[in-house]
Design a protein around this motif. Sequence first.
Motif, PDB file in Angstrom:
ATOM      1  N   ASP A 123       0.882  -1.174   0.000  1.00  0.00           N
ATOM      2  CA  ASP A 123       0.000   0.000   0.000  1.00  0.00           C
ATOM      3  C   ASP A 123       0.916   1.218   0.000  1.00  0.00           C
ATOM      4  OD1 ASP A 123      -1.684   2.119   0.619  1.00  0.00           O
ATOM      5  OD2 ASP A 123      -2.726   1.087   2.245  1.00  0.00           O
ATOM      6  N   ARG A 125       0.497   4.113   0.847  1.00  0.00           N
ATOM      7  CA  ARG A 125       0.354   4.964   2.025  1.00  0.00           C
ATOM      8  C   ARG A 125       1.175   4.451   3.198  1.00  0.00           C
ATOM      9  NH1 ARG A 125      -6.047   4.393   2.165  1.00  0.00           N
ATOM     10  NH2 ARG A 125      -5.291   2.245   1.951  1.00  0.00           N
ATOM     11  N   SER A 150      -4.151  -0.913  -5.605  1.00  0.00           N
ATOM     12  CA  SER A 150      -4.653   0.436  -5.902  1.00  0.00           C
ATOM     13  C   SER A 150      -5.819   0.785  -4.985  1.00  0.00           C
ATOM     14  CB  SER A 150      -5.108   0.517  -7.366  1.00  0.00           C
ATOM     15  OG  SER A 150      -4.033   0.251  -8.244  1.00  0.00           O
ATOM     16  N   PRO A 152      -8.352   3.909  -3.700  1.00  0.00           N
ATOM     17  CA  PRO A 152      -8.819   5.166  -4.289  1.00  0.00           C
ATOM     18  C   PRO A 152      -8.112   6.410  -3.747  1.00  0.00           C
ATOM     19  CG  PRO A 152     -10.685   3.745  -3.768  1.00  0.00           C
ATOM     20  CD  PRO A 152      -9.470   3.093  -3.183  1.00  0.00           C
ATOM     21  N   ASP A 153      -7.779   6.405  -2.458  1.00  0.00           N
ATOM     22  CA  ASP A 153      -7.173   7.593  -1.860  1.00  0.00           C
ATOM     23  C   ASP A 153      -5.659   7.473  -1.695  1.00  0.00           C
ATOM     24  OD1 ASP A 153      -7.416   5.568  -0.019  1.00  0.00           O
ATOM     25  OD2 ASP A 153      -7.824   6.897   1.684  1.00  0.00           O
ATOM     26  N   ALA A 154      -5.068   6.459  -2.313  1.00  0.00           N
ATOM     27  CA  ALA A 154      -3.627   6.262  -2.171  1.00  0.00           C
ATOM     28  C   ALA A 154      -2.877   7.008  -3.262  1.00  0.00           C
ATOM     29  CB  ALA A 154      -3.294   4.774  -2.232  1.00  0.00           C
ATOM     30  N   PRO A 155      -1.732   7.599  -2.936  1.00  0.00           N
ATOM     31  CA  PRO A 155      -0.935   8.285  -3.963  1.00  0.00           C
ATOM     32  C   PRO A 155      -0.381   7.287  -4.975  1.00  0.00           C
ATOM     33  CG  PRO A 155       0.281   8.157  -1.891  1.00  0.00           C
ATOM     34  CD  PRO A 155      -1.108   7.688  -1.604  1.00  0.00           C
TER      35      PRO A 155
END
Length: 206
Positions: A123, A125, A150, A152-155
Motif C-alpha cells: 500500500d 500509504r 490500488s 482510491p485515496d492512495a498516492p
Amino acid sequence: MDFNGSDAIPGPRTEDHLPHTAQAAVKIVIVGGFGVGKTTMVGSVSEIRPLTTEETMTQAGIGIDDDYGSDSKTATTVAMDFGRISLTEKLVLYLFGTPGQERFWFLWNGLFEGALGAVVLADTRRLEVSFDVMGRLEERGVPFVVAVNSFPDAPRYPLEELRTALDLAPEIPIIDCDVRRRASSKDVLMTLMRFLHSLALSGALT
C-alpha cells in the motif's frame, strides 16, 4: 444426528472438486501488512468458496494493532485465508493469505512451510510495512513478487520509483493491481509463476 436424513453433513460442492486434469499443485502465500487487501485478493480470484478466519475488530486491539483505515475496516484475519485457482488445466495454485497484524505473525512460520513463492501486497500509504514482510521472506528464502494494490485515496507513483523506495533487486517483479478484480489478481499470480519459472531455469530455485 441421523446421517441418512436431512441432518446429514453436506459433502463438498461440485464446483469445489479438484479438476480431474490437475497434475501439479503449488502452494503460494499472500502476505502484507494490516488492511492491504490479502483477504480480498484470495476471495476475488479463488474458484472455490474461500475459507476465511476473519473476526470482528474490537476495542481490545486499540494501541496494539495498526489502526490504519480502521474507520472502514470492521473485521480482520486472525489465522489465514485459503483459496484455490487453476491457472491451466494441469496447474493448480493453493493460496494462503496471512494475517496482517504483527501480533499474529508467529502463524506465518507454519504457513510458509512448503510454499514455492509469495505475493507481497503493498500500500503506497504505508510502504514501510513492506520492509518487515519482505525481510521475513528473504530470511526463509521464499521468492516473491511485489503487487501494489490500488486504493482510491492512495498516492500513485511510477513503479520504478517504488522499486527504489522498497530497495527491490532488479530481478524482482513489481506490478500494479486492483485485488477487487479477478483478472488483476490473476495477473499478479501469473507474474509470480513466470518469475518462479525463470528462477528454475537459472538454477536459482531449489
